[in-house]
Design a protein around this motif. Structure first.
Motif, PDB file in Angstrom:
ATOM      1  N   GLN A   1       0.860  -1.181   0.000  1.00 37.16           N
ATOM      2  CA  GLN A   1       0.000   0.000   0.000  1.00 37.16           C
ATOM      3  C   GLN A   1       0.894   1.227   0.000  1.00 37.16           C
ATOM      4  OE1 GLN A   1      -3.169   0.271  -0.436  1.00 37.16           O
ATOM      5  NE2 GLN A   1      -3.612  -1.923  -0.402  1.00 37.16           N
ATOM      6  N   ILE A   2       1.038   1.841  -1.174  1.00 40.20           N
ATOM      7  CA  ILE A   2       1.964   2.959  -1.324  1.00 40.20           C
ATOM      8  C   ILE A   2       1.257   4.305  -1.146  1.00 40.20           C
ATOM      9  CG2 ILE A   2       3.519   1.683  -2.818  1.00 40.20           C
ATOM     10  CD1 ILE A   2       2.279   3.189  -5.212  1.00 40.20           C
ATOM     11  N   VAL A   3       2.069   5.325  -0.898  1.00 41.51           N
ATOM     12  CA  VAL A   3       1.560   6.700  -0.750  1.00 41.51           C
ATOM     13  C   VAL A   3       2.034   7.503  -1.952  1.00 41.51           C
ATOM     14  CG1 VAL A   3       1.437   8.748   0.714  1.00 41.51           C
ATOM     15  CG2 VAL A   3       1.783   6.478   1.753  1.00 41.51           C
ATOM     16  N   ILE A   4       1.092   8.086  -2.683  1.00 40.13           N
ATOM     17  CA  ILE A   4       1.410   8.909  -3.854  1.00 40.13           C
ATOM     18  C   ILE A   4       1.092  10.361  -3.553  1.00 40.13           C
ATOM     19  CG2 ILE A   4       0.882   9.367  -6.283  1.00 40.13           C
ATOM     20  CD1 ILE A   4       0.125   6.452  -6.606  1.00 40.13           C
ATOM     21  N   VAL A   5       2.007  11.238  -3.893  1.00 38.29           N
ATOM     22  CA  VAL A   5       1.810  12.686  -3.715  1.00 38.29           C
ATOM     23  C   VAL A   5       2.192  13.388  -5.011  1.00 38.29           C
ATOM     24  CG1 VAL A   5       2.259  12.591  -1.233  1.00 38.29           C
ATOM     25  CG2 VAL A   5       4.167  12.999  -2.823  1.00 38.29           C
ATOM     26  N   GLY A   6       1.886  14.667  -5.109  1.00 40.44           N
ATOM     27  CA  GLY A   6       2.291  15.449  -6.266  1.00 40.44           C
ATOM     28  C   GLY A   6       3.801  15.597  -6.304  1.00 40.44           C
ATOM     29  N   ILE A   7       4.356  15.778  -7.475  1.00 38.40           N
ATOM     30  CA  ILE A   7       5.808  15.836  -7.640  1.00 38.40           C
ATOM     31  C   ILE A   7       6.446  16.955  -6.806  1.00 38.40           C
ATOM     32  CG2 ILE A   7       5.739  17.337  -9.663  1.00 38.40           C
ATOM     33  CD1 ILE A   7       8.103  14.321  -9.142  1.00 38.40           C
ATOM     34  N   LYS A   8       5.700  18.038  -6.576  1.00 38.53           N
ATOM     35  CA  LYS A   8       6.236  19.175  -5.824  1.00 38.53           C
ATOM     36  C   LYS A   8       5.763  19.196  -4.372  1.00 38.53           C
ATOM     37  CE  LYS A   8       6.633  22.162  -9.914  1.00 38.53           C
ATOM     38  NZ  LYS A   8       6.210  23.455 -10.536  1.00 38.53           N
ATOM     39  N   SER A   9       5.126  18.159  -3.931  1.00 36.25           N
ATOM     40  CA  SER A   9       4.594  18.107  -2.576  1.00 36.25           C
ATOM     41  C   SER A   9       5.714  18.130  -1.529  1.00 36.25           C
ATOM     42  CB  SER A   9       3.766  16.835  -2.382  1.00 36.25           C
ATOM     43  OG  SER A   9       3.398  16.677  -1.029  1.00 36.25           O
ATOM     44  N   PRO A  10       5.495  18.828  -0.409  1.00 36.42           N
ATOM     45  CA  PRO A  10       6.482  18.834   0.666  1.00 36.42           C
ATOM     46  C   PRO A  10       6.446  17.551   1.503  1.00 36.42           C
ATOM     47  CG  PRO A  10       4.593  20.149   1.297  1.00 36.42           C
ATOM     48  CD  PRO A  10       4.375  19.752  -0.131  1.00 36.42           C
ATOM     49  N   VAL A  11       5.454  16.709   1.276  1.00 37.08           N
ATOM     50  CA  VAL A  11       5.310  15.472   2.045  1.00 37.08           C
ATOM     51  C   VAL A  11       6.413  14.483   1.644  1.00 37.08           C
ATOM     52  CG1 VAL A  11       3.836  13.480   2.498  1.00 37.08           C
ATOM     53  CG2 VAL A  11       2.829  15.758   2.311  1.00 37.08           C
ATOM     54  N   LYS A  12       7.209  14.080   2.656  1.00 41.47           N
ATOM     55  CA  LYS A  12       8.303  13.137   2.416  1.00 41.47           C
ATOM     56  C   LYS A  12       8.106  11.813   3.153  1.00 41.47           C
ATOM     57  CE  LYS A  12      10.611  16.402   0.218  1.00 41.47           C
ATOM     58  NZ  LYS A  12      10.818  16.353  -1.247  1.00 41.47           N
ATOM     59  N   THR A  13       7.382  11.859   4.269  1.00 43.44           N
ATOM     60  CA  THR A  13       7.177  10.664   5.088  1.00 43.44           C
ATOM     61  C   THR A  13       5.713  10.570   5.505  1.00 43.44           C
ATOM     62  OG1 THR A  13       7.569  11.794   7.199  1.00 43.44           O
ATOM     63  CG2 THR A  13       9.506  10.953   6.024  1.00 43.44           C
ATOM     64  N   LYS A  14       5.343   9.452   6.119  1.00 44.41           N
ATOM     65  CA  LYS A  14       3.974   9.305   6.604  1.00 44.41           C
ATOM     66  C   LYS A  14       3.683  10.309   7.716  1.00 44.41           C
ATOM     67  CE  LYS A  14       4.377   4.853   7.338  1.00 44.41           C
ATOM     68  NZ  LYS A  14       4.065   3.449   7.726  1.00 44.41           N
ATOM     69  N   ALA A  15       4.690  10.654   8.482  1.00 38.70           N
ATOM     70  CA  ALA A  15       4.501  11.640   9.547  1.00 38.70           C
ATOM     71  C   ALA A  15       4.110  12.999   8.976  1.00 38.70           C
ATOM     72  CB  ALA A  15       5.778  11.767  10.372  1.00 38.70           C
ATOM     73  N   ASP A  16       4.556  13.300   7.764  1.00 43.91           N
ATOM     74  CA  ASP A  16       4.237  14.579   7.120  1.00 43.91           C
ATOM     75  C   ASP A  16       2.777  14.664   6.676  1.00 43.91           C
ATOM     76  OD1 ASP A  16       6.865  15.366   7.427  1.00 43.91           O
ATOM     77  OD2 ASP A  16       7.467  14.721   5.415  1.00 43.91           O
TER      78      ASP A  16
END
Length: 265
Positions: free
Chosen positions: A126-141
């Motif tokens: 179960q992966i996490v996908i974000v936008g290419i410019k998203s500041p999210v780097k980890t699940k904590a984010d």
């Protein structure tokens, strides 16, 4: 007169004998042999690429579609694909509106309470996908952010299993399918989506440079075919058939067609 009476008696006996033959019942304790099933109805989400989805001609295609077609052929059965409400999949199966659930179905202990599974044929994350410019780097984010997932999917269960992360979210928003969720991510209505890796990577490969997958994920799981608990015969046949497809390389060939490599288990 006596001759006529004798002839009448013989005719009557013959008639009764003939009637007796026509009305003879089967021996006590015997029942008609059951008629073998000639068709298998596969319940699926028809918007779940690359496992099962509609192509530009509105034809159902995908990895699980090809697997089910091949297995049914080997079993000497025709196959019918029936799109269903995936969030009600177990009710569809146990209500006998479909014979199997075959569409990237994750094997979980909770689901095992209601349905049976074949041996796993694929491993998934179960992966996490974000936008290419998203500041999210980890699940904590993900704290304070809106995360999307398909309603009734194991992605929802995987997020909720990590209680601390789930509690930190601003909202866990569910969708009828992953394609719609990805569209909301594109427009900024979501900050991230959690999705099956085989599906997510396929979808984002079609729009290179727009998305990024986090290094962290929400766990590993196995896919299996779901069957009614009272349908042990079909379960046994499917297990044997899937095993033979793996042994002779057919499963690997189908996997390579859709994923570029053999990712079957």
């Amino acid at each position: 007169m006596k001759k006529f009476a004798a002839l009448l008696l013989i005719s009557t006996v013959a008639l009764l004998g003939a009637c007796g033959k026509k009305e003879s019942a089967p021996a006590a304790g015997t029942e008609p042999a059951p008629v073998a099933a000639s068709k298998i109805i596969v319940g699926l989400d028809d918007n779940f690429p690359p496992m099962g989805f509609r192509d530009s001609n509105n034809e159902l295609v995908g990895f699980d579609i090809d697997m089910a077609k091949e297995a049914s052929h080997r079993l000497g059965m025709t196959v019918e694909f029936k799109p269903i409400d995936w969030s009600a999949k177990e009710a569809e199966l146990n209500g006998k509106r479909v014979d199997v659930l075959w569409n990237g179905l994750t094997i979980t202990e909770e689901r095992k309470q209601n349905i049976s599974f074949t041996a796993p044929y694929m491993t998934n994350h179960q992966i996490v996908i974000v936008g290419i410019k998203s500041p999210v780097k980890t699940k904590a984010d993900l704290a304070g952010r809106i995360v999307g997932a398909q309603d009734g999917s194991s992605a929802v269960d995987a997020i909720r299993k990590e209680a601390q992360v789930a509690a930190s979210l601003k909202e866990l928003k569910t969708f009828g399918d992953n394609v719609t969720a990805l569209m909301d991510l594109s427009t900024g209505r979501l900050d991230a989506i959690v999705v099956d890796e085989v599906v997510g990577r396929y979808l984002i490969s079609k729009r290179a440079g727009e998305y990024r997958v986090l290094d962290e994920n929400f766990g590993t799981e196995d896919y299996g075919v779901g069957v009614r608990k009272d349908d042990a015969e079909l379960l046994g046949k499917l297990d044997k058939t899937l095993g033979s497809m793996k042994e002779d390389g057919t499963a690997a060939r189908i996997a390579t067609k859709w994923f570029g490599a053999d990712i079957t288990k």
